[in-house]
Design a protein around this motif. Structure first.
Motif: not given
Lengths: 214, 192
Positions: B117-141
């Motif tokens: 599903e599209k969400e899986d693609w976005v999720r994979q993309g989030i987990h492929a972000l640089p650590p500080k960006q990924e962690m910021t997204v996780m903290l916010v969402y």
């Protein structure tokens, strides 16, 4: 499409979009952002992108099995609490074990001679107990992690005791009398280490020697 | 939504003060309250049961040892997740966890596109972000932190937090635009 030049605080509102979606803006800011999104295509597109991110994070069906770590195990990582046995370097512990053994023997001799010395440490049982028919009894102090049941503790203690003698005091310190094949300091050390490696054992240390009454 | 306001700050503060006095019962209360939340957050971040457990234990040990250092300038929960954030970064550096953006080669072929599903693609993309960006997204969402709370947890100005979120969105968009399948979705979206 809204012309950004006519929205003085466009960038301020745009910056708030990620938090408009997770509901953490103030009511005033939330209303302002919502109103702006009605009029600005670019920000509406951006909001859709952040919404996709939010949905992807929140909809992930990850339900990991939470490890059965207990608070006491974390505390044990910090080292023993005040009053408990510390894990000293090997040579220090061997020296302490040797000194304790000599001290205990000296106390026993003086007690038998009628001097009646009283000491608080190490804990010392009288030499007239039944279990000393053969050889020497070593007294081992054991403590267990907080959440371990009494049944489990007793299973471990009773599996060690051949003479059939152990006690537990009000601080949950188990004093176990053991007859050992290898009474050398290295042997005592190895025995302590084997006990400490058992699940649930917080500390194990030989504290005294009990000689048979002649 | 997971919000850090689950336990009141006043209660947390009272417990933390007792932990600072080496009250083991208080630590058990703190542990029971935060261990599951920390673990779930760190598991989402690291995708590894072992890593999440190791970092969670490190965070809780730090709480036991350093509870007296809490200055009360933020909510207790914010301070705790700040420790988790720094421990995570330390873990990533120690284990040299490098994040590579998605490449076309990593993506499934058209034959199996229907399974994702599209969400899986976005999720994979989030987990492929640089650590500080990924962690910021996780903290916010994932944790639902406000901008100010995220800034406190990560120890950077609010402007940096906003920049990281916007860079994350930009990077994700670039990654998805490089792929074959999401391009189809992007085209469908523009026609809505």
């Amino acid at each position: 499409m809204t012309n950004r030049r006519h929205v003085p605080d466009h960038d301020v509102l745009q910056d708030m979009i990620p938090w408009h979606l997770n509901g953490t803006l103030s009511d005033t800011d939330a209303r302002r952002v919502a109103a702006h999104l009605q009029d600005c295509d670019a920000c509406r597109s951006m909001s859709a992108d952040f919404e996709a991110m939010r949905t992807a994070v929140q909809s992930e069906e990850l339900t990991p099995l939470i490890p059965a770590t207990r608070a006491a195990e974390i505390l044990a990582m910090d080292g023993p609490a005040k009053g408990e046995t510390r894990n000293k370097p090997l040579r220090v512990r061997l020296a302490v074990a040797a000194a304790a053994a000599v001290f205990a023997v000296a106390l026993l001799i003086s007690y038998i001679a009628g001097q009646g010395s009283r000491v608080d440490e190490p804990v010392f049982h009288t030499a007239t107990s039944e279990g000393s028919a053969q050889g020497v009894d070593y007294v081992l102090h054991m403590q267990f992690i907080e959440n371990m049941s009494t049944t489990e503790r007793r299973k471990i203690v009773e599996s060690l005791v051949r003479v059939g003698k152990w006690t537990v005091d009000e601080n949950d310190v188990y004093a176990v009398h053991l007859q050992l094949e290898d009474p050398s300091l290295a042997g005592l050390e190895a025995y302590e280490n084997r006990l400490r490696s058992l699940h649930g054992v917080k500390s194990a240390e030989f504290v005294a020697i009990q000689l048979p009454v002649r | 939504m997971n919000r850090l306001s689950a336990s009141s700050n006043a209660t947390d503060l009272s417990v933390l003060r007792r932990v600072a006095d080496k009250d083991r019962q208080a630590f058990t209360e703190l542990f029971d309250n935060y261990h599951p939340r920390l673990f779930r957050f760190l598991f989402r971040l690291t995708r590894s049961h072992g890593a999440a457990e190791e970092i969670t234990n490190d965070v809780l040990l730090t709480l036991w040892q350093d509870a007296g250092n809490f200055r009360g300038e933020s909510r207790v929960s914010t301070w705790i997740f700040g420790i988790a954030y720094r421990q995570s970064l330390k873990y990533f550096r120690k284990h040299k966890m490098e994040f590579e953006p998605l490449h076309d080669d990593d993506l499934p072929t058209l034959e199996i596109e229907g399974q994702l599903e599209k969400e899986d693609w976005v999720r994979q993309g989030i987990h492929a972000l640089p650590p500080k960006q990924e962690m910021t997204v996780m903290l916010v969402y994932f944790l639902g932190l406000s901008c100010a709370e995220t800034a406190t947890v990560t120890g950077v100005p609010a402007s940096t937090v906003k920049t990281r979120m916007f860079h994350a969105r930009q990077k994700l968009k670039q990654q998805l635009e490089l792929t074959k399948i999401p391009r189809r979705w992007l085209q469908e979206d523009t026609h809505d």
